[in-house]
Design a protein around this motif. Structure first.
Motif, PDB file in Angstrom:
ATOM      1  N   ARG A  14     -10.029  -2.951   1.786  1.00  0.00           N
ATOM      2  CA  ARG A  14     -10.800  -4.491   1.446  1.00  0.00           C
ATOM      3  C   ARG A  14      -9.718  -5.220   0.531  1.00  0.00           C
ATOM      4  NH1 ARG A  14     -15.039  -0.955   1.539  1.00  0.00           N
ATOM      5  NH2 ARG A  14     -14.854  -0.904  -0.357  1.00  0.00           N
ATOM      6  N   ARG A  15      -8.913  -4.377  -0.857  1.00  0.00           N
ATOM      7  CA  ARG A  15      -8.408  -5.350  -1.931  1.00  0.00           C
ATOM      8  C   ARG A  15      -6.809  -5.704  -1.603  1.00  0.00           C
ATOM      9  NH1 ARG A  15      -6.625  -1.170  -6.735  1.00  0.00           N
ATOM     10  NH2 ARG A  15      -8.646  -1.071  -6.495  1.00  0.00           N
ATOM     11  N   ILE A  16      -6.243  -5.119  -0.027  1.00  0.00           N
ATOM     12  CA  ILE A  16      -5.539  -5.669   0.263  1.00  0.00           C
ATOM     13  C   ILE A  16      -5.833  -6.999   1.118  1.00  0.00           C
ATOM     14  CG2 ILE A  16      -3.926  -4.788   2.309  1.00  0.00           C
ATOM     15  CD1 ILE A  16      -3.146  -2.172   1.606  1.00  0.00           C
ATOM     16  N   ARG A  17      -6.746  -6.463   1.668  1.00  0.00           N
ATOM     17  CA  ARG A  17      -6.739  -7.917   2.720  1.00  0.00           C
ATOM     18  C   ARG A  17      -7.477  -8.779   1.914  1.00  0.00           C
ATOM     19  NH1 ARG A  17      -9.819  -4.133   5.229  1.00  0.00           N
ATOM     20  NH2 ARG A  17     -12.160  -4.721   4.581  1.00  0.00           N
ATOM     21  N   LEU A  18      -7.869  -9.023   0.883  1.00  0.00           N
ATOM     22  CA  LEU A  18      -8.385  -9.732  -0.503  1.00  0.00           C
ATOM     23  C   LEU A  18      -6.802 -10.596  -0.385  1.00  0.00           C
ATOM     24  CD1 LEU A  18     -10.878  -8.463  -2.475  1.00  0.00           C
ATOM     25  CD2 LEU A  18     -10.814 -10.648  -1.138  1.00  0.00           C
ATOM     26  N   THR A  77       6.630 -11.189  -0.620  1.00  0.00           N
ATOM     27  CA  THR A  77       6.070 -11.628  -2.019  1.00  0.00           C
ATOM     28  C   THR A  77       7.192 -11.490  -3.015  1.00  0.00           C
ATOM     29  OG1 THR A  77       3.868 -10.907  -1.600  1.00  0.00           O
ATOM     30  CG2 THR A  77       4.523 -11.744  -3.527  1.00  0.00           C
ATOM     31  N   LEU A  78       7.977  -9.856  -3.462  1.00  0.00           N
ATOM     32  CA  LEU A  78       8.668 -10.206  -4.913  1.00  0.00           C
ATOM     33  C   LEU A  78       9.901 -11.108  -4.222  1.00  0.00           C
ATOM     34  CD1 LEU A  78       9.147  -8.580  -7.504  1.00  0.00           C
ATOM     35  CD2 LEU A  78      10.320  -6.875  -6.134  1.00  0.00           C
ATOM     36  N   LEU A  79      10.583 -11.172  -3.118  1.00  0.00           N
ATOM     37  CA  LEU A  79      10.983 -11.213  -2.198  1.00  0.00           C
ATOM     38  C   LEU A  79      11.174 -12.639  -2.541  1.00  0.00           C
ATOM     39  CD1 LEU A  79      14.090 -11.798  -0.652  1.00  0.00           C
ATOM     40  CD2 LEU A  79      12.420 -12.339   0.927  1.00  0.00           C
ATOM     41  N   CYS A  80      10.192 -13.518  -2.781  1.00  0.00           N
ATOM     42  CA  CYS A  80       9.596 -15.110  -2.870  1.00  0.00           C
ATOM     43  C   CYS A  80       9.642 -15.175  -4.425  1.00  0.00           C
ATOM     44  CB  CYS A  80       8.282 -15.050  -2.582  1.00  0.00           C
ATOM     45  SG  CYS A  80       8.033 -16.643  -2.359  1.00  0.00           S
ATOM     46  N   THR A  81       9.208 -13.951  -5.147  1.00  0.00           N
ATOM     47  CA  THR A  81      10.143 -14.385  -6.618  1.00  0.00           C
ATOM     48  C   THR A  81      10.994 -14.850  -6.421  1.00  0.00           C
ATOM     49  OG1 THR A  81       7.301 -13.044  -7.506  1.00  0.00           O
ATOM     50  CG2 THR A  81       9.348 -13.550  -8.984  1.00  0.00           C
ATOM     51  N   SER A 123       2.210  -9.581  -5.716  1.00  0.00           N
ATOM     52  CA  SER A 123       3.424  -8.596  -5.350  1.00  0.00           C
ATOM     53  C   SER A 123       2.935  -7.719  -6.152  1.00  0.00           C
ATOM     54  CB  SER A 123       4.371  -9.251  -5.757  1.00  0.00           C
ATOM     55  OG  SER A 123       5.743  -7.914  -5.426  1.00  0.00           O
ATOM     56  N   ALA A 124       2.839  -7.135  -7.641  1.00  0.00           N
ATOM     57  CA  ALA A 124       2.848  -5.905  -8.211  1.00  0.00           C
ATOM     58  C   ALA A 124       1.143  -5.229  -7.318  1.00  0.00           C
ATOM     59  CB  ALA A 124       2.630  -6.233  -9.672  1.00  0.00           C
ATOM     60  N   ALA A 125       0.280  -5.935  -7.699  1.00  0.00           N
ATOM     61  CA  ALA A 125      -0.742  -5.550  -7.000  1.00  0.00           C
ATOM     62  C   ALA A 125      -0.682  -4.776  -5.888  1.00  0.00           C
ATOM     63  CB  ALA A 125      -2.424  -6.121  -7.158  1.00  0.00           C
ATOM     64  N   GLN A 126      -0.776  -6.098  -5.153  1.00  0.00           N
ATOM     65  CA  GLN A 126      -0.556  -5.419  -3.353  1.00  0.00           C
ATOM     66  C   GLN A 126       0.667  -4.118  -3.000  1.00  0.00           C
ATOM     67  OE1 GLN A 126       0.391  -8.561  -0.600  1.00  0.00           O
ATOM     68  NE2 GLN A 126       0.053  -6.972   1.161  1.00  0.00           N
ATOM     69  N   ARG A 127       1.416  -4.081  -4.331  1.00  0.00           N
ATOM     70  CA  ARG A 127       2.584  -2.842  -3.763  1.00  0.00           C
ATOM     71  C   ARG A 127       1.639  -1.694  -3.925  1.00  0.00           C
ATOM     72  NH1 ARG A 127       7.991  -2.637  -3.005  1.00  0.00           N
ATOM     73  NH2 ARG A 127       8.897  -0.999  -3.866  1.00  0.00           N
ATOM     74  N   ARG A 128       1.308  -1.537  -5.743  1.00  0.00           N
ATOM     75  CA  ARG A 128       0.184  -0.185  -6.339  1.00  0.00           C
ATOM     76  C   ARG A 128      -0.968  -0.115  -5.079  1.00  0.00           C
ATOM     77  NH1 ARG A 128       0.474  -3.250 -10.657  1.00  0.00           N
ATOM     78  NH2 ARG A 128      -1.611  -3.705 -10.743  1.00  0.00           N
TER      79      ARG A 128
END
Length: 236
Positions: free
Chosen positions: A18-22, A158-162, A136-141
């Motif tokens: 659910r967290r990943i979907r958000l 997402t990190l690549l976008c950064t 990026s950090a939240a989804q990676r964790r």
């Protein structure tokens, strides 16, 4: 012998999904806005790097949607099949982006076209640098804990976008402040190189998966290189 955790409990897995979907929904929203602004501003300024960032955002939206598709599947076998398809789509998208940006950057460097100054591009790149690292950090964790290579790949995108935003910002500022029009295609070539690396990683399916047994030292070192937590190995 110390027991090795085989991963999170079913309840925890559902919460992580659910967290990943958000997080994916937030990423999609940011990238849709970024894609529209970057491509529009890039076309107006003839900026290969800015258009490249916009196309990268399009890829990110596609990948994020694919991650949602993966987590909507019922059954482990179906989810795993979708996982592999998602990673393949991600890799191909990266390679296509790198090819386009490289060709256009070489065209600009050979004098076919010079990029103009773009204030909207500078503002967009700065905002992206402020927002994307946190998503990026939240989804990676969450992806690491869940053992999802596609979620980790999306967080890398997402990190690549950064990273692309940082490169783009440098190129746009140099062009605007010093009139160095060559800085834009050079920035674009850096973007292409990063895209090729990320495409290769996605094709190889780099991520984290639960380890059924205690990892050997060499495997543990490889898992550490992927950023996997104890009890998990790199997915290949």
């Amino acid at each position: 012998m110390t027991a090795i955790s085989l991963g999170p409990s079913p309840v925890r897995r559902d919460a992580l999904a659910r967290r990943i979907r958000l997080l994916v929904a937030a990423t999609i929203t940011c990238n849709v806005i970024e894609a529209v602004v970057a491509i529009t501003a890039g076309i107006r300024a003839s900026s290969t790097a800015l258009i490249g960032l916009g196309l990268d955002s399009v890829i990110e939206v596609s990948l994020a949607a694919a991650v949602v598709w993966r987590f909507s599947a019922a059954g482990h076998a179906v989810r795993e099949a979708r996982e592999q398809r998602t990673l393949r789509i991600t890799a191909i998208s990266f390679f296509a982006l790198a090819a386009y940006v490289t060709v256009d950057a070489v065209r600009a460097l050979t004098g076919t076209g010079a990029a103009e100054r773009s204030v909207p591009g500078i503002v967009l790149a700065a905002l992206s640098l402020a927002v994307m690292p946190f998503l990026s950090a939240a989804q990676r964790r969450a992806g690491h804990e869940l053992g999802s290579a596609s979620a980790v790949a999306d967080s890398r995108q997402t990190l690549l976008c950064t990273c692309l935003s940082a490169v783009l910002l440098a190129g746009l500022v140099l062009n605007a402040a010093l009139g160095w029009s060559w800085a834009d295609p050079v920035a674009a070539l850096v973007i292409a190189a990063i895209a090729i690396k990320e495409g290769r990683d996605a094709w190889q399916g780099k991520g984290c998966c639960a380890a059924p047994t205690a990892a050997m030292p060499a495997q543990r070192q490889e898992a550490d290189a992927c950023g996997c937590r104890p009890g998990w190995d790199c997915c290949n």
